[in-house]
Design an enzyme around this catalytic site. Structure first.
Site: not given
Ligand code: GUN
Length: 280
Positions: A51, A95, A118
């Site tokens: 990311k 995350q 998200d």
């Molecule tokens: N853990 C695995 N995929 C994601 C995601 O798309 N967003 C978040 N916040 N955590 C994750």
């Protein structure tokens, strides 16, 4: 036919890059995304680093907040609250999963809905379910954009989703329902799973079980979207048995090279959306 996540995600990322240029020229500001990582979950470390790199390439400012595994819930809540109040932070992503001693709901509640990269806050989940303008979770949005790019009919399609997570299954069910699919959301307690998947025009596998979806579970010509990322000693595999399914499906997403790339691209898109909702 293999659905190419690289092609579609690159188009989205190119668009984001242009949008960032426009924002810089018009507002004299750089859109920013804060990513909060608590602990050192190996998969999360990889996701977060991907990311960060993607932000950099697109010209988005990435603010990495790494917190110790032993951080208390209160410490994480206070950190997210601080980011929420910071005018220089446009979007926030916490995350997941968080360490077991932290209640994720108490942390996510601190994210303002217009900084919710998200789309996991109550406001955005409610808006999506009401089919109102909202920030949509990245992976489900990526699935829909892949289907649209390949002109795979969504309107009227029978869709079976395997997995009811808050990040994928549930929001994808709402998104596809809003787009006129007939969706069956399946999970570990679903009875006669094969009967459901065999009737589906589109099967989405998002359960975190390596190669779970086999050729005898889908109809001839079905579309298979594989959201799984399972790290085995032999390498990364999805939730669908690609080698078996490739000869039976009309379309299938590979792992890697499919949905994972889309998630990151959609996150950049959501960051831009957050920026605009704060700068009208
Ligand atoms: N853990 C695995 N995929 C994601 C995601 O798309 N967003 C978040 N916040 N955590 C994750």
């Amino acid at each position: 036919m293999i659905i190419d996540g690289k092609v579609v995600s690159s188009l989205i990322k190119e668009n984001v890059k242009k949008e960032v240029e426009t924002i810089k020229a018009k507002y004299n500001k750089t859109p920013s995304l804060a990513v909060v990582l608590v602990g050192e979950n190996p998969a999360s470390l990889v996701y977060v680093s991907n990311k960060e790199k993607a932000c950099e390439k697109a010209g988005i400012k990435s603010i990495m907040v790494k917190m110790d595994e032993s951080s208390s819930e209160e410490e994480v809540v206070l950190k997210v609250r601080e980011l929420a109040q910071d005018e220089n932070v446009n979007a926030i992503l916490v995350q997941l999963p968080l360490p077991g001693h932290i209640n994720k709901d108490n942390v996510l509640k601190e994210i303002p809905f217009n900084k919710d990269a998200d789309g996991l806050t109550h406001e955005n989940v409610a808006r999506l379910s009401l089919n109102e303008e909202s920030i949509v979770p990245c992976t489900p949005m990526g699935v829909v954009d892949l289907l649209k790019y390949y002109n795979i009919p969504i309107d009227g399609a029978n869709v079976a989703i395997l997995g009811r997570s808050i990040l994928v299954g549930k929001p994808l069910q709402m998104l596809l329902t809003n787009l006129n699919s007939t969706v069956t959301l399946c999970h570990s307690k679903t009875k006669n799973l094969n009967e459901i998947t065999k009737k589906a025009d589109i099967v989405v596998a998002a359960i975190g079980s390596p190669k779970f979806l086999k050729a005898d579970m889908v109809k001839e010509g079905a579309v298979v979207v594989d959201v799984g990322i399972n790290r085995l000693e032999s390498g990364i595999v999805g939730d669908a048995d690609f080698d078996e399914l490739i000869n039976k499906c009309s379309y299938i997403t590979p792992v890697p090279g499919g949905c994972g790339l889309m998630t990151v691209a959609e996150l950049l898109n959501n960051t831009i959306k957050c920026f605009y909702s704060q700068n009208k």
